[in-house]
Each structure stands twice: as C-alpha cells, then as structure tokens.
Design an enzyme around this catalytic site. Sequence first.
Site, PDB file in Angstrom:
ATOM      1  N   LYS A  14      -8.887   4.129  -7.113  1.00 15.87           N
ATOM      2  CA  LYS A  14      -9.360   5.086  -8.107  1.00 15.87           C
ATOM      3  C   LYS A  14     -10.659   5.755  -7.632  1.00 15.87           C
ATOM      4  O   LYS A  14     -10.835   6.968  -7.762  1.00 15.87           O
ATOM      5  CB  LYS A  14      -9.594   4.383  -9.449  1.00 15.87           C
ATOM      6  CG  LYS A  14      -8.286   4.074 -10.165  1.00 15.87           C
ATOM      7  CD  LYS A  14      -8.524   3.308 -11.446  1.00 15.87           C
ATOM      8  CE  LYS A  14      -7.210   3.082 -12.171  1.00 15.87           C
ATOM      9  NZ  LYS A  14      -7.366   2.202 -13.319  1.00 15.87           N
ATOM     10  N   SER A  43      -5.600   1.597 -18.782  1.00 19.83           N
ATOM     11  CA  SER A  43      -6.889   1.909 -18.170  1.00 19.83           C
ATOM     12  C   SER A  43      -7.445   3.267 -18.578  1.00 19.83           C
ATOM     13  O   SER A  43      -8.572   3.608 -18.212  1.00 19.83           O
ATOM     14  CB  SER A  43      -6.794   1.806 -16.656  1.00 19.83           C
ATOM     15  OG  SER A  43      -5.995   2.850 -16.164  1.00 19.83           O
ATOM     16  N   THR A 100       3.340  -0.618   8.877  1.00 19.09           N
ATOM     17  CA  THR A 100       4.244  -1.023   9.943  1.00 19.09           C
ATOM     18  C   THR A 100       3.511  -1.130  11.276  1.00 19.09           C
ATOM     19  O   THR A 100       3.693  -2.097  12.017  1.00 19.09           O
ATOM     20  CB  THR A 100       5.397  -0.009  10.047  1.00 19.09           C
ATOM     21  OG1 THR A 100       5.969   0.138   8.757  1.00 19.09           O
ATOM     22  CG2 THR A 100       6.450  -0.485  11.004  1.00 19.09           C
ATOM     23  N   GLY A 131       2.358   5.613   4.614  1.00 20.21           N
ATOM     24  CA  GLY A 131       1.566   6.304   5.618  1.00 20.21           C
ATOM     25  C   GLY A 131       0.200   5.716   5.856  1.00 20.21           C
ATOM     26  O   GLY A 131      -0.628   6.343   6.504  1.00 20.21           O
ATOM     27  N   GLY A 162       0.812  -1.194   0.000  1.00 19.11           N
ATOM     28  CA  GLY A 162       0.000   0.000   0.000  1.00 19.11           C
ATOM     29  C   GLY A 162       0.847   1.245   0.000  1.00 19.11           C
ATOM     30  O   GLY A 162       2.059   1.169   0.175  1.00 19.11           O
ATOM     31  N   PRO A 163       0.225   2.373  -0.223  1.00 23.79           N
ATOM     32  CA  PRO A 163       0.958   3.629  -0.259  1.00 23.79           C
ATOM     33  C   PRO A 163       1.558   3.953   1.105  1.00 23.79           C
ATOM     34  O   PRO A 163       1.156   3.377   2.108  1.00 23.79           O
ATOM     35  CB  PRO A 163      -0.098   4.651  -0.660  1.00 23.79           C
ATOM     36  CG  PRO A 163      -1.408   3.990  -0.488  1.00 23.79           C
ATOM     37  CD  PRO A 163      -1.203   2.529  -0.494  1.00 23.79           C
ATOM     38  N   GLY A 169      -0.204   2.877   7.441  1.00 23.52           N
ATOM     39  CA  GLY A 169      -0.170   2.123   8.688  1.00 23.52           C
ATOM     40  C   GLY A 169       0.257   0.686   8.547  1.00 23.52           C
ATOM     41  O   GLY A 169      -0.134  -0.151   9.338  1.00 23.52           O
TER      42      GLY A 169
END
Lengths: 784, 123
Positions: free
Chosen positions: A722, A679, A363, A359, A356-357, A361
């Site tokens: 998206k 896409s 970790t 920040g 995931g991107p 969470g």
Amino acid sequence: MTDGQRNISLPVLPLKNTVLFPHLVLPLVVGRPSSLAAVEAALKSEDKTLVLVAQKDPSVDDPQPDGLYTVGTQAVIKKMDRAEGQVQLVVQGAQRLELVSVALEDGLLRAQVRPIPDPQDTGPEVEALQRLVLEQATKIHALVQPQTPISVEQFLSQFSDPLHQVYLLGSMLSLDLEKEQALLEAATRVTALRLMHEYLTHEVQVLELRQEIANEARTEMSREQREYLLRQQMQAIQQELGEQSPEQAEAAELRRRFEEADLPESVRKEAARDLTRLERMPPAAPDYQLTRTYLELVLELPWSKSTEDILDLARARQVLDEDHYGLKEIKERILEHLAVLKLNPKAKAPILCFVGPPGVGKTSLGKSIGRALGRTFERISLGGLHDESELRGHRRTYIGAMPGRIIQAIRRAGVNNPLLMLDEVDKLGQGFHGDPAAALLEVLDPAQNFEFRDNYLNMAFDLSRVFFVTTANTLDTIPRPLLDRMELLRLAGYTGEEKFEIARRYLIPRQLSEAGLTAEQLNITDVAVEQVIARYTREAGVRQLERALGRLTRKVAVRFAEGQSAAVTVEPDDLKELLGPEKFFPEAARAKLPPGVSTGLAWTETGGEVLYVEALLLPDGKGLTLTGQLGEVMRESAQAAHSYVWSRAGELDVAESKFKDFGLHVHVPAGAVPKDGPSAGVAMVTALVSLYTGLPVRRDTAMTGEITLSGLVLPVGGIKEKVLGARRAGVSRIILPKQNEQDLAEVPAEARGELEFVFAQRVDDAWAAAIPQLAERLAEAEAA
Amino acid sequence: MRDSSSRRTPSWFLPASQAFHQAGFSPPVDIYRLARGWLLKFDLAGVRPQDVEVVIRGCHVTVRGVRRDWMIEEGVASYSMEIAYNSFARTIDLPCDVDVAEVQTEFRDGMLLVRLELQRSDA
C-alpha cells in the site's frame, strides 16, 4: 396281415421332420400324448402295426388330420421300451400307404389306408439313372469317408430293387422333409431315381465347396507355420553367427545398464523381474514396448545420484545479488536456510513459497537459489492442472500410461536432490479425477515424501532431499493444509528506484542484446528511464517495463538496420515518438478534493493501489446507498462509518437533521472492479466527516485502517504494497493504524524517507490529520 | 425330448448287418441231416400253425407267415417288447442233388419241424 385291396384302419403316429422309408429301420422316441395313444393301440394289436406319416409343419405339437401328408408308411414295432414317461421304439417300414381318411378317435389319430404297390417300371432309363446315382453316391462317399473299407456298390447291393436302394440313400442323406416326402411319394422308379440323382448332385457340390474352403484354411495355416519355422531358424543362425536381432540387442543393452546401475536393493529386485520377463517376451507382444519404456524409466531415475551442495554463504550472497536487485529481506531468509543446511547437513530442505504479484521475479529467484546452492533446477508449472494423475502418474495397466510430472522432473534433473520449482501453486485446478492439491500434500510433507509412490513407477522414490520452491500470486486459493507445509516469503513489488536499478542492470542490457544493439549504439538517459517507469507502466513487477524497453530498443534497431550509424541517445522527449503517447499520469490529477472525498489505499494481487471514497448527500433521500462493486465486508464497514459519524454529530458540530433528512450515497470508483475488505474504514469515516462538516480532505494524504463502532483504528495487512502504491500515485502523506507502525520496517528506506506517516490510534486522530480545517476548529472549540 | 422321432443323424453307410433286407423278421433255424433226407427246425414260438406257410420250390425251402401277439386281453398292457411280431420269412437252400419226395410238417413245443424225405434222382 394286410389285404392289398381292402381299406384297413390303423393308428397314426405323426413324424416331425422325417419320413420312414419302407424296409428301413428307424429308432424313435415318442412323448406326445396322442402319439403315445397311437403306439399303445398298435401294441394292443396282434401284428403291432401302425402308420408313420410326416406332419407338414414340424413345429406343431398337436397335429390335426389335415396337417399330415397323405402318403405314409406302414410300420411294425420291432422293439419297445419305456423310460421316464416316454416310449422308445424301433420300427421297421413295411410298405407305402395312402391315407384315405384320417380322424381323431379316442384321443388318437386313426387312418383308413390303402397300400400303394411298389412300381415295377424297367428299361434303359432306369438302368442309366441307377448307374448315375451310384456314381454320385461313390463321389460323396469318397468326399466324406475316404478310408471306409466298404464300397457304395457293396453297400447298396443288399437291396436288389433300385427303388429300395433309393430309399436307403434317402435315409442316409440329411435331406429336407419336403425332399424326403417327395422321394416317398415317387410313383415310378424313374421319378425316384431322378430325384435322388438331383439330391446327390447338389450334395456333391456342397461337399466339394466345403472341402475347398477347408483346404484354403489349411494352406493359410501352413503359411504361418512356415514363417514361424523360418524365424526360428533365423534366430538359430543369428545365434550361431553371434549376431543379435535389434530387439535382443535392446534387451541386452537394458540388461547391461541394469547390471551397471546403482539401484537400491528393493528396486533392483523389482526391476530384475521385469527385465527377465522382457527378455523372454517376443518383441511383437503388446507388453514388450510397455515393459521396455518402464525399465528405461527405472534405470534412468537418479536413485542414488545427487549433487554436492555448495554451502558457501558469501558465494550464495554474491549469486543472489548478481541476479536480483533489492529483495533484501527475501535474500536474508534464503541465506538463513543455507546457513542451517551448512551447519546441519541432515536438516530437511525447507519448502519455500514465494507469494507476490506477477513479474516480481519469483521464478528467477528460484533459479538463483539453485545456482547459489549448486543444485540442478527443474520447473513444473501447476497452473490449470486438474488431474491428480498428472502429478502422480497413471497405473501401468492404462494404455499410454506415463509417470507423473514430479517423477518426470526428477528424471530430467538426473539427480535426486534438485531444486524443484512448482510454479503457480495457487492456480491448481479442481477436476473430477481426484484433487491434485491433495497429491501435492504428500509430495511436500517431509514426513511422507521420503517414499513417494508414483502410480506408474509403483516403487517408493525418496523426495526428501529435493529443495521445493513454490510460487503463487495469491494465498486465497491455496488449500490450508498445503499452505501450512510451506514457508511463505512475500515479494511485494518494487519501488520506482528499484525498478530503475533493475532496468539499468538487467532489463536494458538484455533488451539491447536481444535487439542486436550495443551499449554504445543506444544510450537511454536516466530521466528517460524514469519517465518510462512512471508514465508508461503501472505495475508491481517489471514485465511491462521490460516490454516497453524492448519496444524502444527495437524501434531504435530499425533505424540502425536502415543504415544509420550515429549512436542514439534517448531523451524524455523522444519517448512519445518511440513508445507513443503516455499511458499513465501521476495521480496528482485530482488537484483539489471536494468535501466528501477521501483517498484510501487498497491491496491487490498486482501491488498497492490508490482508491477514492466519494460520499454525497441526497436531499429528500433516505438511507444509505453503496455503489462501486463493494463486497459484504466493505459495505458493513461503510455502515459502521455512517453510524459512528452520526453518533459523533454533536461534537463535530453537525446538525442532526443532516442525518435524518438526507440520504447518503457512498461510491468507490473504479466502479467495475470488485473491492472488498475492512481496510477502507478510515477512509470512509474521513470522507463522511468531510461531507457532513463541509470541510475538504487534504489531497496529498492517503489512509488505510479498519474501524470499530467505538472509534478505534485496527491494523490491516499489506502495508508495504500500500505504501509503495501510494508513493507511485504521488501521495506524500499516509495515515496508518498505530499498530502497523512496525510494518514500515519492510518498506524500502528511500520510500520511507520521502513520505510522511501519521499513526492513528483512534478515528479522531485520523480525521484531525486528514482535515486540517476541522482540526483547527476542534482546537478552537477546546480552547474556548 | 418330446418328439415323435429323432431325426437321423447324417451318418453315412451303416455296417451292412444293421440294414434289414426285407420287411419282417427271419426266425432262427437248425438243420439236421437224416439218413434219407433233411430235418429243418424253425424257432416259431408263439406262432399259430394256421399262420405258417411252407413253400418248396426245387431245392429252396421257404417258411413264411405271421406271428401275432395273442396277449391282448383286456387289462393287459405292453410294458416292454423284444419279441418280433408280424410277418416273417426264411428261405433255406439245400444241396440240389435231390428231389424232394415227401414233406412232413409238425409243431412241437413252439418249434416248426419240416422233414424232407429224399428220393435218389437216379431212381
């Protein structure tokens, strides 16, 4: 038989590096052809006589007449024997000769010689010098061979003539050729004695110096021996007193720990060997520290120490909910795994990979799982790691060798079943020292990792009970085999509502406590928090949000530090003052879209984004121009869209000439960001239709989907990101491929509720939904 | 070792017997006591009588001379050599209570016989 006055002719044997003194015996080996010839000639004579004379340059193999000294010695061959082409001789000097002339005859040197009579000078000087020489010779004798029974005086007494004594001494000293020759040429006894005295004095000095040096070395040696002995004694005394040196105490401590430690049999055997070696090793040995460090590691590793898992699902759910808001799907998956572990304790712990991107969470989610399960949490960051031995350790033979990160983490954890988080697994580097990803394969393979072998440890360690969790921002850079071993869990990013909740529950309390403020002192209104989320941050995670809130609380903290006592309430209007001007504006910025512009949806590592496709007709232009850093797939997608719209020109009521006579330019801002993927196909087709028909696309509608040349809309990935991105951007209507309908289940309900979705099976569905005027026109045409 | 000579190693002070007192060799000798005098037998094989000189000075008898190698014909080459040639000398000290009255020398089978007839000094 020699006649003292007449010149006689004798064969010449040149000598290298030495001279023969009269009355002395010299063994020789003769090999040079001319010398052999001279010897043969002498042997053929009745009296076996020849001349021995030194050659001036010892390195010359074939000396010429002028390469010889002019004073030599008449010699008689006493013995002769042959061996291997050489002739061994024993010659005895008879008297000194002057070489009047030397010539090469029949392959050998022959000399006309005149005997030099022995000098007979006498007097006090001769006597004095004779005594001095005896003195020095005695000194040398004492320095070189102190224990020989014979005295120098006795030895020299075999000759009565002082000159002969000098010759005898000269043959004993290893003198240079020049010095020997000078001695031989000495015309008087005084000269010979003076020379000999000089040589002996020099020799005495050299020998004395040599002895001095040898003595120094001896004292140095005995000092070391003394120290060694003292140490031995000290040890003996310590033993007697029951004391121990620090090193011994250290070794004894290790031995005690070794006896107490709960080690597997194979490890115990191996470690026992090293421990015995250490106990026998002197502490100064270079291996001592290495072995000690190694043993400490072996003893500290949790070979059989583990924590008991807490497999209480209700508690686990509570812990996960406490630590993280939202992320329902992920939490469910985690609970599923816990349930399996509860029912089947022998089940292999799963290897999870959070993607995931930044920040969102990942970790901290790992930490929460550890807490929920009651496992020790350890984290290794793999970002930028490019050396296999970082993971697997260096062999012990290297200087400064260390165990790898995995074993180090286990040692820190102190148990053999921790939750080990391998952060940033997508950012593993590739070095020339082996591939760290390949080493990870072994670690993460349940079939292999029960006997993981660290190079340093060099014993198998069981990693199979470790709960591995990895994190990554993208899957593209993770090698396939590695990806294969992991269970992927995607964290897509948070909606505004989720962010609001996260800010309220975690971020604001944390920032308040960090700034030293209480909730009573600072109150941020809900509207203000929403404004911070919408106007000051643009991200999938909550890092920027936390930073913005941190800045806000610090600014307020300054006021309290300056003496304000009244509580502060932050309203939306205060934000400009506290955080500066707004950084982002709702995407509705484009109030109205001109014909030829459509809104697409993109997936990025930081979440979903809105992007626009802009198309323009170029009068007198030719062909298709594509700009905006488009990748190969996206370019092809644009070409397909162009071709397809052209093929439908008739139905769309567009003049063929528009395609033939005008060039087409398609641009996708922002121009500096590379974009790729199929896409954007639907958005492209829509933009082109809008352009050719001159009818604008609805500005509140965004779209995604791949197209085919036959007009089908194919499903794409990243629907959740998206949709959330579109919502952040202020879009209210989204066109999705029909086959992506079920993916909407991932999208949080509140987001789903706000948005209107259109599912397109064919391209026609998409443009009908996006361009209302076109839909009307087509409906009319059909009715007509 | 293709060298005309090997350099002497610096060995100090050889045993005295290895050093030669004089150039030349000294032939072995047997001494016999006669009823009235002495018989000295010198081993001088291969020495020509004319190359020997006998000197009697007081009670010292000195025999010296040269041994020449006469095997130097054409077609003969020396292969190994142990017999000492060239000059030799040997001095014998006899008890000095006599005067030598008569000396006879004789070569027999390679030996030089020196017969000393003594005369009593009290005579």
